[in-house]
Design an enzyme around this catalytic site. Structure first.
Site: not given
Ligand SMILES: *Cc1c(COP(=O)(O)O)cnc(C)c1O
Length: 432
Positions: A291, A359
């Site tokens: 993210r 929907c």
């Molecule tokens: C989802 C995930 C991330 C990334 O998470 P963000 O919130 O997008 O930074 C990193 N490592 C693992 C193991 C994850 O499951």
């Protein structure tokens, strides 16, 4: 949005140096648009801080946040490593010619095919999640006469959320090996006996959209107390410590994320303290932001259509996308901010809730947003949609997935084509 919005003389929103209304005209809506310079800035915020502190690190982009060939090419250009969780994500990485030694495979139920594909393509590391996987992997490595670096994923009993964390002891999670019940140690013993798996260290991932450093610090402490036990019992000295992702971003003005470099500094300081305390070598640090790399670098453009005004109740403004291109509001009540991109600075005299066109009553994108007077044909720009938007898009109602455009140096480039309705039904076979 706290960041100052840029507009031109027509009061159109400028994004990445380009008039968003022109983008909507050129590519159609809904449209995902990324400012590639912003992606690079985010990546560099992590990488540069590790460099500045003189710490050996891998910043692995969690590609589930947004995976496409163009995106992974940008990650490659920035020298990032890459997390993949499936054959599809691995295939996309290979298509982007991503350096295989920097690819890490995750997943709580890796299939034989996934593991085989990882081995055959000689990826850098597998993050081991469970006992079933240890068995499968050992068998496949023997068949392929191959060796591979691995990390053990543990659940440290810390669940971090936006502003707080919960100490859970035994973590109630489908991922990784539990520490408290001794599962992590059992896995450790199986893996160090293997001639095929090289145990590099430990991995944990404590949550997402985290705004404080406390949860990460606690996780580091928890991992070190475990590693110290293993050091005493088994002379284990980890080369790598992977503390996962989850670094928070700003969706609305209620979110006040830390500068990305602060997470790095806090992690390095705590790892330094713990390594000294237990007299272990300072490890290579790996992190896995998803993210935080792409979230605030992307926006979605929608065209406004119908309007339903219920006196003394609410105004519903419908746009030409919804939960099919951004399921986060429906799935976890995620909040977003948006503006009318063709009248950014017009007085906000109206209030409306932005509805998707699926929907489902739950298909709402934003509740009770302050807006200018709005009409069909206006373009809504929703901010910070760069993570878990396209990657979670669906064909619900047989909607075609939108296109993705990258902007850099004032130039827009189509990087994922818009699907057609023929695409959506292309695997349907006749039953007549
Ligand atoms: C989802 C995930 C991330 C990334 O998470 P963000 O919130 O997008 O930074 C990193 N490592 C693992 C193991 C994850 O499951």
């Amino acid at each position: 949005m706290n960041e100052q919005l840029k507009t031109n003389e027509k009061d159109h929103l400028i994004f990445g140096g380009i008039d968003t209304i022109e983008l909507a005209k050129k590519y159609g809506t809904p449209l995902y648009v990324y400012d590639v310079e912003k992606i690079r800035q985010n990546a560099r915020a992590f990488v540069n801080q590790f460099n500045k502190l003189g710490v050996k690190a891998q910043v692995a982009y969690a590609s589930k946040a947004f995976s496409s060939v163009a995106m992974l090419q940008v990650a490659k250009q920035e020298g990032l490593s890459l997390d993949v969780v499936s054959q599809g994500e691995l295939y996309t990485a290979l298509k982007a010619d991503f350096p295989v030694e920097k690819i890490h495979l995750h997943g709580n139920n890796k299939s034989i095919d996934e593991l085989r594909m990882a081995i055959e393509n000689k990826i850098g590391c597998i993050v081991i999640d469970n006992f079933h996987e240890i068995k499968l992997l050992e068998q496949l490595l023997n068949e392929h006469d191959h060796q591979i670096d691995v990390l053990i994923r543990v659940t440290p009993g810390i669940e971090a959320h936006t502003h707080d964390y919960i100490l859970t002891g035994n973590e109630d999670s489908k991922f990784g090996f539990d520490i408290a019940s001794g599962q992590a140690e059992e896995a450790f013993n199986l893996i160090i006996k293997s001639k095929r798996m090289h145990l590099k260290g430990l991995h944990c991932h404590i949550g997402s959209q985290i705004f404080e450093t406390d949860g990460f610090i606690l996780a580091v402490q928890r991992l070190y107390s475990l590693m110290n036990e293993w050091k005493i019992k088994y002379q284990f000295n980890p080369e790598v410590l992977n503390v996962g992702g989850g670094f928070g971003i700003r969706y609305t003005s209620d979110d006040q994320p830390l500068p990305l470099s602060h997470y790095v500094t806090a992690l390095v300081e705590e790892i330094n303290t713990q390594a000294n305390k237990y007299q272990m070598d300072f490890p290579e640090i790996w992190i896995e932001p998803g993210r935080a790399i792409v979230g605030n670098a992307g926006i979605t453009l929608y065209e406004v259509g119908s309007k339903k005004e219920i006196p003394n109740v609410r105004n519903y403004i419908s746009v030409d996308g919804g939960m099919t291109d951004n399921i986060r509001p429906a799935l976890y009540d995620a909040k977003y901010d948006a503006v009318i991109a063709n009248k950014v600075n017009a007085p906000k005299t109206y209030q409306g809730s932005i509805a998707g066109k699926c929907c489902e009553s739950g298909d709402m994108l934003i509740w009770d947003l302050r807006l200018p007077e709005i009409e069909a044909g206006d373009i809504l720009a929703m901010f910070s949609t760069g993570a878990y938007g396209y990657s979670m898009a669906s064909h619900y109602n047989r909607f075609a997935k939108p296109a993705v455009v990258f902007i850099e140096n004032g130039i827009d480039k189509l990087v994922v084509k818009r699907e057609t309705y023929q695409d959506v039904s292309r695997y349907d076979l006749s039953y007549e």
